[in-house]
Design a protein around this motif. Structure first.
Motif, PDB file in Angstrom:
ATOM      1  N   CYS A  68      26.104 -21.815  15.417  1.00 36.37           N
ATOM      2  CA  CYS A  68      24.922 -22.303  14.697  1.00 36.37           C
ATOM      3  C   CYS A  68      25.084 -23.744  14.232  1.00 36.37           C
ATOM      4  O   CYS A  68      24.166 -24.561  14.378  1.00 36.37           O
ATOM      5  CB  CYS A  68      24.619 -21.390  13.506  1.00 36.37           C
ATOM      6  N   ASP A  78      19.337 -26.282   8.958  1.00 36.78           N
ATOM      7  CA  ASP A  78      19.815 -24.899   9.035  1.00 36.78           C
ATOM      8  C   ASP A  78      18.642 -23.937   8.884  1.00 36.78           C
ATOM      9  O   ASP A  78      18.538 -22.954   9.631  1.00 36.78           O
ATOM     10  CB  ASP A  78      20.869 -24.658   7.945  1.00 36.78           C
ATOM     11  N   SER A  79      17.758 -24.227   7.943  1.00 33.41           N
ATOM     12  CA  SER A  79      16.621 -23.319   7.721  1.00 33.41           C
ATOM     13  C   SER A  79      15.680 -23.274   8.926  1.00 33.41           C
ATOM     14  O   SER A  79      15.136 -22.214   9.248  1.00 33.41           O
ATOM     15  CB  SER A  79      15.848 -23.717   6.456  1.00 33.41           C
ATOM     16  N   THR A  80      15.530 -24.395   9.616  1.00 33.43           N
ATOM     17  CA  THR A  80      14.686 -24.409  10.812  1.00 33.43           C
ATOM     18  C   THR A  80      15.302 -23.554  11.908  1.00 33.43           C
ATOM     19  O   THR A  80      14.610 -22.763  12.552  1.00 33.43           O
ATOM     20  CB  THR A  80      14.474 -25.852  11.319  1.00 33.43           C
ATOM     21  N   ARG A 109      17.379 -21.048  11.484  1.00 27.20           N
ATOM     22  CA  ARG A 109      17.292 -19.642  11.066  1.00 27.20           C
ATOM     23  C   ARG A 109      15.882 -19.092  11.310  1.00 27.20           C
ATOM     24  O   ARG A 109      15.714 -17.954  11.739  1.00 27.20           O
ATOM     25  CB  ARG A 109      17.668 -19.490   9.585  1.00 27.20           C
ATOM     26  N   ARG A 110      14.855 -19.909  11.031  1.00 23.74           N
ATOM     27  CA  ARG A 110      13.472 -19.478  11.268  1.00 23.74           C
ATOM     28  C   ARG A 110      13.231 -19.265  12.757  1.00 23.74           C
ATOM     29  O   ARG A 110      12.622 -18.268  13.166  1.00 23.74           O
ATOM     30  CB  ARG A 110      12.490 -20.512  10.726  1.00 23.74           C
ATOM     31  N   LEU A 111      13.736 -20.174  13.606  1.00 24.25           N
ATOM     32  CA  LEU A 111      13.573 -20.035  15.059  1.00 24.25           C
ATOM     33  C   LEU A 111      14.242 -18.756  15.566  1.00 24.25           C
ATOM     34  O   LEU A 111      13.714 -18.066  16.433  1.00 24.25           O
ATOM     35  CB  LEU A 111      14.139 -21.263  15.782  1.00 24.25           C
ATOM     36  N   ARG A 115      14.920 -16.020  13.652  1.00 24.11           N
ATOM     37  CA  ARG A 115      14.179 -14.895  13.077  1.00 24.11           C
ATOM     38  C   ARG A 115      12.894 -14.611  13.853  1.00 24.11           C
ATOM     39  O   ARG A 115      12.561 -13.457  14.125  1.00 24.11           O
ATOM     40  CB  ARG A 115      13.847 -15.197  11.609  1.00 24.11           C
ATOM     41  N   ASP A 116      12.201 -15.672  14.239  1.00 23.13           N
ATOM     42  CA  ASP A 116      10.933 -15.528  14.958  1.00 23.13           C
ATOM     43  C   ASP A 116      11.122 -15.396  16.466  1.00 23.13           C
ATOM     44  O   ASP A 116      10.138 -15.361  17.209  1.00 23.13           O
ATOM     45  CB  ASP A 116      10.018 -16.719  14.651  1.00 23.13           C
ATOM     46  N   LYS A 117      12.368 -15.328  16.879  1.00 27.11           N
ATOM     47  CA  LYS A 117      12.720 -15.177  18.299  1.00 27.11           C
ATOM     48  C   LYS A 117      12.078 -16.260  19.167  1.00 27.11           C
ATOM     49  O   LYS A 117      11.625 -16.008  20.277  1.00 27.11           O
ATOM     50  CB  LYS A 117      12.347 -13.786  18.803  1.00 27.11           C
ATOM     51  N   GLU A 118      12.077 -17.475  18.638  1.00 28.63           N
ATOM     52  CA  GLU A 118      11.525 -18.611  19.369  1.00 28.63           C
ATOM     53  C   GLU A 118      12.596 -19.362  20.159  1.00 28.63           C
ATOM     54  O   GLU A 118      12.271 -20.155  21.036  1.00 28.63           O
ATOM     55  CB  GLU A 118      10.846 -19.590  18.400  1.00 28.63           C
TER      56      GLU A 118
END
Length: 102
Positions: free
Chosen positions: A50, A61-63, A65-67, A69-72
């Protein structure tokens, strides 16, 4: 041509062929010795954790993690560790390129 001259020519020709073969093999061995570590390094360095993915993509880092989480973004897990293949990250980037045209 006399038999002695033919024999010597054959022996010289065989010697040159053998010498050429040994030189070629030596060059192949040297080339492989030089390239093999670099090839292995390239093969294994193309997997990012990561932190490395964040640096590579230049995102927070938050971006990331969001990607995830959203399986992007493509990733895989190995013993619980999230990892990314460089070529998949490159593909991820290229699919999001905005081309300004005129």
């Amino acid at each position: 041509m006399s038999q002695a001259v033919e024999s010597q020519a054959s022996t010289t020709s065989d010697f040159i062929s053998l010498l050429r073969s040994e030189i070629e093999q030596g060059l192949l061995d040297q080339t492989l010795a030089i390239l093999e570590p670099k090839i292995n390094e390239m093969l294994y360095s193309n997997v990012f954790n990561c932190t490395e993915a964040i640096e590579y993509l230049k995102i927070s880092d938050s971006t990331l993690r969001r990607l995830i989480r959203d399986k992007e973004i493509p990733y895989f897990r190995l013993r619980g560790t999230i990892l990314f293949r460089q070529w998949e990250l490159d593909d991820f980037i290229s699919k999001r390129m905005i081309i300004k045209g005129g």
